[in-house]
Design a protein around this motif. Structure first.
Motif, PDB file in Angstrom:
ATOM      1  N   ARG A  48       0.840  -1.204   0.000  1.00  0.00           N
ATOM      2  CA  ARG A  48       0.000   0.000   0.000  1.00  0.00           C
ATOM      3  C   ARG A  48       0.877   1.257   0.000  1.00  0.00           C
ATOM      4  N   GLU A  49       1.949   1.255   0.776  1.00  0.00           N
ATOM      5  CA  GLU A  49       2.854   2.406   0.834  1.00  0.00           C
ATOM      6  C   GLU A  49       3.602   2.605  -0.492  1.00  0.00           C
ATOM      7  N   ILE A  50       3.973   1.516  -1.137  1.00  0.00           N
ATOM      8  CA  ILE A  50       4.654   1.614  -2.436  1.00  0.00           C
ATOM      9  C   ILE A  50       3.719   2.249  -3.462  1.00  0.00           C
ATOM     10  N   ILE A  51       2.483   1.805  -3.479  1.00  0.00           N
ATOM     11  CA  ILE A  51       1.516   2.360  -4.431  1.00  0.00           C
ATOM     12  C   ILE A  51       1.266   3.839  -4.138  1.00  0.00           C
ATOM     13  N   ALA A  52       1.161   4.195  -2.868  1.00  0.00           N
ATOM     14  CA  ALA A  52       0.975   5.614  -2.511  1.00  0.00           C
ATOM     15  C   ALA A  52       2.190   6.437  -2.925  1.00  0.00           C
ATOM     16  N   ALA A  53       3.390   5.910  -2.707  1.00  0.00           N
ATOM     17  CA  ALA A  53       4.615   6.641  -3.057  1.00  0.00           C
ATOM     18  C   ALA A  53       4.743   6.833  -4.557  1.00  0.00           C
ATOM     19  N   ARG A  54       4.390   5.818  -5.337  1.00  0.00           N
ATOM     20  CA  ARG A  54       4.573   5.933  -6.791  1.00  0.00           C
ATOM     21  C   ARG A  54       3.557   6.879  -7.438  1.00  0.00           C
ATOM     22  N   GLU A  55       2.513   7.261  -6.716  1.00  0.00           N
ATOM     23  CA  GLU A  55       1.585   8.265  -7.236  1.00  0.00           C
ATOM     24  C   GLU A  55       2.262   9.631  -7.302  1.00  0.00           C
ATOM     25  N   HIS A  56       3.251   9.845  -6.442  1.00  0.00           N
ATOM     26  CA  HIS A  56       4.001  11.115  -6.425  1.00  0.00           C
ATOM     27  C   HIS A  56       5.217  11.039  -7.334  1.00  0.00           C
ATOM     28  N   ALA A  57       5.952   9.935  -7.251  1.00  0.00           N
ATOM     29  CA  ALA A  57       7.152   9.741  -8.073  1.00  0.00           C
ATOM     30  C   ALA A  57       7.524   8.259  -8.015  1.00  0.00           C
ATOM     31  N   PRO A  58       8.009   7.715  -9.132  1.00  0.00           N
ATOM     32  CA  PRO A  58       8.388   6.296  -9.122  1.00  0.00           C
ATOM     33  C   PRO A  58       9.603   6.053  -8.222  1.00  0.00           C
ATOM     34  N   LEU A  59       9.671   4.854  -7.666  1.00  0.00           N
ATOM     35  CA  LEU A  59      10.859   4.458  -6.904  1.00  0.00           C
ATOM     36  C   LEU A  59      11.961   4.174  -7.919  1.00  0.00           C
ATOM     37  N   GLU A  60      13.016   4.935  -7.858  1.00  0.00           N
ATOM     38  CA  GLU A  60      14.095   4.828  -8.836  1.00  0.00           C
ATOM     39  C   GLU A  60      15.296   4.027  -8.346  1.00  0.00           C
ATOM     40  N   THR A  61      15.493   3.975  -7.027  1.00  0.00           N
ATOM     41  CA  THR A  61      16.701   3.333  -6.495  1.00  0.00           C
ATOM     42  C   THR A  61      16.352   2.338  -5.392  1.00  0.00           C
ATOM     43  N   THR A  62      17.300   1.445  -5.147  1.00  0.00           N
ATOM     44  CA  THR A  62      17.124   0.494  -4.060  1.00  0.00           C
ATOM     45  C   THR A  62      17.116   1.218  -2.708  1.00  0.00           C
TER      46      THR A  62
END
Length: 190
Positions: A48-62
């Motif tokens: 759920r947190e990953i989906i919320a975060a990617r609405e603002h910006a994609p996860l680019e790094t580990t």
């Protein structure tokens, strides 16, 4: 997270990456990956947190992913990093490690003359691949008992030598920290 050292394009294949999964998988799929492949108890919360975060910006790094997971789960001092299971789950999904393990065990069983060893590095792999192969190969005829003779022709190929999983010792983990999750099962080819 790919096991191959070569870029995926050099193999002539596209293949899914961890970044692809993190960018496109839905809540249920992400939670399933983390729960099944990483045995992560709070898989749905992390997804759920990953989906919320990617609405603002994609996860680019580990590092971004590790920090997100650490923020969700918190950090315990002295233990493994809280994102370890998430990274493990993504690696298993990207490389189809369970499918490859099953193929390797099948091939190994055919090639062995006597004896056989399977080294599994987490219980998910054991449950889904090793155990399936060992049980299947150590089971003979599966015909109904009321038949006068075997019609399936199935024969026992393996004998499970050690029904209990053997865990690594403290000395081994001290000398090789990667062994901390190792589990060993042994079967003998008949």
């Amino acid at each position: 997270m790919r096991m191959s050292r070569q870029p995926r394009e050099s193999h002539g294949e596209r293949g899914v990456t961890a970044q692809d999964i993190l960018r496109t998988a839905g809540l249920d799929e992400l939670a399933r990956i983390f729960r099944v492949y990483g045995e992560e108890k709070r898989a749905r919360v992390i997804a759920r947190e990953i989906i919320a975060a990617r609405e603002h910006a994609p996860l680019e790094t580990t590092t971004q992913l590790a920090r997100l997971v650490e923020r969700v789960l918190g950090r315990k001092h002295g233990g493994i990093h809280p994102a370890t299971r998430v990274f493990q789950a993504l690696r298993i999904a990207v490389n189809d490690e369970l499918g490859n393990l099953k193929q390797g065990l099948e091939a190994g069983t055919r090639l062995l003359k006597t004896g056989g060893v399977s080294l599994s590095f987490l219980s998910t792999r054991w449950k889904t691949a090793c155990e399936t192969i060992f049980v299947e190969k150590s089971t003979g005829c599966i015909c109904p008992t009321d038949l006068p003779a075997c019609a399936c022709g199935r024969k026992e190929v393996l004998r499970n030598c050690d029904p209990e999983t053997r865990h690594r010792g403290e000395a081994e983990v001290h000398g090789n920290p990667r062994a901390r999750s190792a589990k060993l099962r042994v079967a003998e080819k008949l």
